[in-house]
Design an enzyme around this catalytic site. Structure first.
Site, PDB file in Angstrom:
ATOM      1  N   GLY A  48       0.978  -1.215   0.086  1.00 29.57           N
ATOM      2  CA  GLY A  48      -0.101   0.149  -0.077  1.00 29.57           C
ATOM      3  C   GLY A  48       1.168   1.338   0.015  1.00 29.57           C
ATOM      4  O   GLY A  48       0.131   2.262   0.207  1.00 29.57           O
ATOM      5  N   GLU A  68       4.333  -6.747   1.512  1.00 32.43           N
ATOM      6  CA  GLU A  68       3.790  -7.186   0.552  1.00 32.43           C
ATOM      7  C   GLU A  68       3.711  -5.939  -0.919  1.00 32.43           C
ATOM      8  O   GLU A  68       2.977  -5.552  -1.320  1.00 32.43           O
ATOM      9  CB  GLU A  68       2.360  -7.764   0.536  1.00 32.43           C
ATOM     10  CG  GLU A  68       2.087  -8.441   1.047  1.00 32.43           C
ATOM     11  CD  GLU A  68       0.973  -8.960   1.670  1.00 32.43           C
ATOM     12  OE1 GLU A  68      -0.059  -8.318   1.216  1.00 32.43           O
ATOM     13  OE2 GLU A  68       0.386 -10.038   2.193  1.00 32.43           O
ATOM     14  N   ARG A 110       3.438  -1.676  -5.588  1.00 28.70           N
ATOM     15  CA  ARG A 110       2.967  -0.243  -6.600  1.00 28.70           C
ATOM     16  C   ARG A 110       5.049   0.121  -6.416  1.00 28.70           C
ATOM     17  O   ARG A 110       5.530   1.199  -7.572  1.00 28.70           O
ATOM     18  CB  ARG A 110       2.394   0.704  -6.270  1.00 28.70           C
ATOM     19  CG  ARG A 110       1.948   2.406  -6.645  1.00 28.70           C
ATOM     20  CD  ARG A 110       0.974   3.282  -6.175  1.00 28.70           C
ATOM     21  NE  ARG A 110       0.205   2.127  -5.809  1.00 28.70           N
ATOM     22  CZ  ARG A 110      -0.833   2.361  -6.904  1.00 28.70           C
ATOM     23  NH1 ARG A 110      -0.753   3.090  -8.170  1.00 28.70           N
ATOM     24  NH2 ARG A 110      -2.166   1.795  -6.379  1.00 28.70           N
ATOM     25  N   TYR A 136      -9.977   5.669 -12.214  1.00 27.97           N
ATOM     26  CA  TYR A 136      -9.095   6.145 -10.023  1.00 27.97           C
ATOM     27  C   TYR A 136      -8.676   7.484 -10.418  1.00 27.97           C
ATOM     28  O   TYR A 136      -8.875   7.707  -9.188  1.00 27.97           O
ATOM     29  CB  TYR A 136      -7.689   5.802  -9.901  1.00 27.97           C
ATOM     30  CG  TYR A 136      -8.198   3.658 -10.009  1.00 27.97           C
ATOM     31  CD1 TYR A 136      -8.568   3.106  -9.003  1.00 27.97           C
ATOM     32  CD2 TYR A 136      -6.635   3.220 -10.248  1.00 27.97           C
ATOM     33  CE1 TYR A 136      -8.211   1.136  -9.083  1.00 27.97           C
ATOM     34  CE2 TYR A 136      -6.400   1.827 -11.110  1.00 27.97           C
ATOM     35  CZ  TYR A 136      -7.303   1.240 -10.328  1.00 27.97           C
ATOM     36  OH  TYR A 136      -7.555  -0.124  -9.397  1.00 27.97           O
ATOM     37  N   CYS A 170     -13.371   4.037 -28.355  1.00 26.30           N
ATOM     38  CA  CYS A 170     -14.819   4.722 -28.581  1.00 26.30           C
ATOM     39  C   CYS A 170     -15.781   4.889 -26.841  1.00 26.30           C
ATOM     40  O   CYS A 170     -16.382   4.169 -26.777  1.00 26.30           O
ATOM     41  CB  CYS A 170     -15.424   4.238 -29.789  1.00 26.30           C
ATOM     42  SG  CYS A 170     -15.336   4.516 -31.378  1.00 26.30           S
ATOM     43  N   GLU A 171     -14.740   5.674 -26.355  1.00 25.20           N
ATOM     44  CA  GLU A 171     -15.328   6.073 -24.881  1.00 25.20           C
ATOM     45  C   GLU A 171     -15.211   7.563 -24.406  1.00 25.20           C
ATOM     46  O   GLU A 171     -13.783   7.983 -24.841  1.00 25.20           O
ATOM     47  CB  GLU A 171     -14.868   5.335 -24.137  1.00 25.20           C
ATOM     48  CG  GLU A 171     -15.011   3.428 -24.251  1.00 25.20           C
ATOM     49  CD  GLU A 171     -16.159   2.804 -23.343  1.00 25.20           C
ATOM     50  OE1 GLU A 171     -17.210   4.426 -22.325  1.00 25.20           O
ATOM     51  OE2 GLU A 171     -17.181   2.608 -23.558  1.00 25.20           O
TER      52      GLU A 171
HETATM   53  C1  LIG Z   1      -2.624  -5.249  -4.050  1.00 23.72           C
HETATM   54  C2  LIG Z   1      -2.354  -5.509  -2.744  1.00 23.72           C
HETATM   55  C3  LIG Z   1      -1.155  -5.511  -2.303  1.00 23.72           C
HETATM   56  C4  LIG Z   1      -0.121  -4.340  -2.972  1.00 23.72           C
HETATM   57  O1  LIG Z   1      -0.378  -3.254  -3.181  1.00 23.72           O
HETATM   58  P1  LIG Z   1       0.322  -1.476  -3.500  1.00 23.72           P
HETATM   59  O2  LIG Z   1      -0.283  -0.490  -3.288  1.00 23.72           O
HETATM   60  O3  LIG Z   1       0.473  -2.380  -4.937  1.00 23.72           O
HETATM   61  O4  LIG Z   1       1.461  -2.151  -2.417  1.00 23.72           O
HETATM   62  C5  LIG Z   1      -0.390  -5.743  -1.405  1.00 23.72           C
HETATM   63  N1  LIG Z   1      -0.733  -7.184  -0.310  1.00 23.72           N
HETATM   64  C6  LIG Z   1      -2.327  -7.572  -1.036  1.00 23.72           C
HETATM   65  C7  LIG Z   1      -3.231  -8.572  -0.023  1.00 23.72           C
HETATM   66  C8  LIG Z   1      -3.142  -7.073  -2.231  1.00 23.72           C
HETATM   67  O5  LIG Z   1      -4.609  -6.884  -2.407  1.00 23.72           O
END
Ligand SMILES: *Cc1c(COP(=O)(O)O)cnc(C)c1O
Length: 434
Positions: A243, A282, A285, A330, A358-359
């Protein structure tokens, strides 16, 4: 030499390569990724955790951000594991060279088939999101005479992330088990054969640019850890999700990765009586977004109907929402600039930069101030390393575009542009129509 994408002498470079030369070599549009920038992003992240004193750690790259095998393999070589959310991503992670014992499997809708595939590969852990899923994993594990390791994904009911479509940690989101039901979920697991609760898992949202939501979420994990341990659960692993945001040119400064690592170290430093936990993160991005650009070309320009209050200038380019849906999905901002910077005195205008789909929603950038540019002028759309190629569609029968990886002064196609025959491969007209 700098890695990633930067202007030098008015020319956009990727690592050591002048991108106008690359744009002359490969037909546009194409994605272009910097291997060196990906490695640098990974190492910056890992070093920040090390410097904060987090010794037992594993960065599990979130495959869904960009599943290109070349990117997965680059991160695997750097030491990354993988966070996967589907059977297809499991195959990608393994073929990309991630070792199975570094793979965690997240997602609300794992099917029996996907769970079995996880067993067959001997992945590290399932991040479970409901009691029903726990029961299914337990039954499938017993069938195989296995004990599956689990982390329960908790929904901490926290607002985070730049957009409602990428918030995942609020009570009304579909993700995780409600915080107040967490203790019961662990008791449920303890009473079942075939599963063992090893950890606590959260992932609160995406594109988060300040530490506050992380601080709140980590505090809730810390409280739960204390509660669970005093109830006798042997929790050894904490998965704190991804995240971390990557700011665009309109945003606040980047999230301070050192402060983020220190926050984790500080929150979980003395988790008595069993001591420190193994930390899994995890990020998706944060590892790849700024390591990719989408190279496109001006097709033509046109003006909107003159009787409107404000006449608009449209710059129509050969990329579209089929290759980059983030602006329309987004409301994301992506910086767009020519590969060769215009002369300072060149008059500038306001442009809506759009694709050919075409949008009306096929928008790449609204109201951008740029000079008038002749047809064929190549442009770069920045921050297309994450959630661009993976969200591509074939709308308007557009084949998947080429992907190129650069590494210092070399470049290679890591996925060729799909041909029309490949696009149509496998389709048939039923017998009765013939
Ligand atoms: C999408 C996701 C991530 C990665 O999110 P980022 O914003 O790209 O860092 C990590 N864990 C889970 C469970 C996700 O669904």
């Amino acid at each position: 030499m700098a890695s990633g994408f930067y202007y030098q002498g008015g020319i956009l470079r990727g690592d050591e390569i002048a991108l106008p030369e690359l744009a002359a070599l490969y037909p546009t549009p194409f994605y272009c990724y910097s291997r060196q920038k990906i490695i640098a992003n990974y190492q910056r992240f890992d070093k920040a955790l090390a410097a904060a004193g987090i010794e037992q750690r594993q960065i599990c790259y979130s495959i869904k951000a960009n599943g290109a095998l070349a990117i997965i393999n680059t991160l695997a070589q750097a030491g990354a594991g993988a966070d996967i959310v589907s059977g297809g991503e499991l195959v990608r992670a393994l073929r990309g060279g991630i070792s199975a014992d570094k793979i965690v499997f997240s997602g609300v809708g794992k099917t029996a088939e996907e769970i079995r595939a996880g067993f067959a590969a001997t992945i590290a852990r399932f991040n479970v999101e409901s009691l029903d899923e726990i029961d299914m994993i337990a039954a499938l594990a017993r069938d195989r005479g296995k004990v599956a390791k689990l982390a329960v994904r908790i929904n901490p009911d926290i607002e985070a992330g730049g957009h409602t479509k990428i918030s995942t940690g609020k009570a009304e989101d579909k993700f995780g088990i409600a915080y107040e039901n967490a203790v019961a979920a662990y008791a449920h697991i303890a009473a079942l054969d075939g599963v063992e609760a090893q950890g606590i898992d959260i992932h609160i949202g995406s594109q988060i640019l300040d530490l506050t939501p992380f601080r709140h979420a980590f505090a809730r994990v810390r409280d739960l850890l204390t509660t669970l341990r005093s109830a006798g659960h042997n929790i050894t692993h904490l998965d704190l999700g991804g995240g971390l945001g990557v700011p665009d040119e309109t945003d606040s400064p980047p999230l301070d990765i050192t402060a983020y690592a220190n926050l984790i170290a500080e929150t979980f430093k003395d988790c008595a009586p069993q001591g420190q936990c193994h930390i899994t993160l995890e990020p998706g991005r944060a590892l790849v977004a700024d390591a990719g650009v989408l190279i496109t070309r001006v097709i033509r320009t046109k003006k909107s109907a003159p009787n409107q209050k404000s006449t608009k200038n449209f710059m129509i380019v050969d990329a579209s929402m089929a290759e980059l849906i983030r602006p329309t999905l987004y409301d994301a901002y992506h910086h767009i600039a020519p590969l060769t910077e215009p002369e300072k005195e060149t008059p500038i205008y306001q442009w809506d930069i759009v694709g050919a789909i075409c949008e009306s929603g096929d928008i790449l950038g609204l109201g951008r101030t740029l000079p008038a540019m002749p047809a064929d002028t190549p442009l770069a759309i920045f921050h297309c390393g994450a959630y661009a190629s993976v969200l591509a569609s074939h709308y308007n029968a557009r084949p998947h575009i080429a992907e190129v990886m650069i590494d210092k002064d070399t470049h290679q196609i890591i996925r060729p542009r799909q041909t029309y025959d490949e696009l149509l491969a496998g389709e048939t007209i039923p017998d009765w129509n013939q």
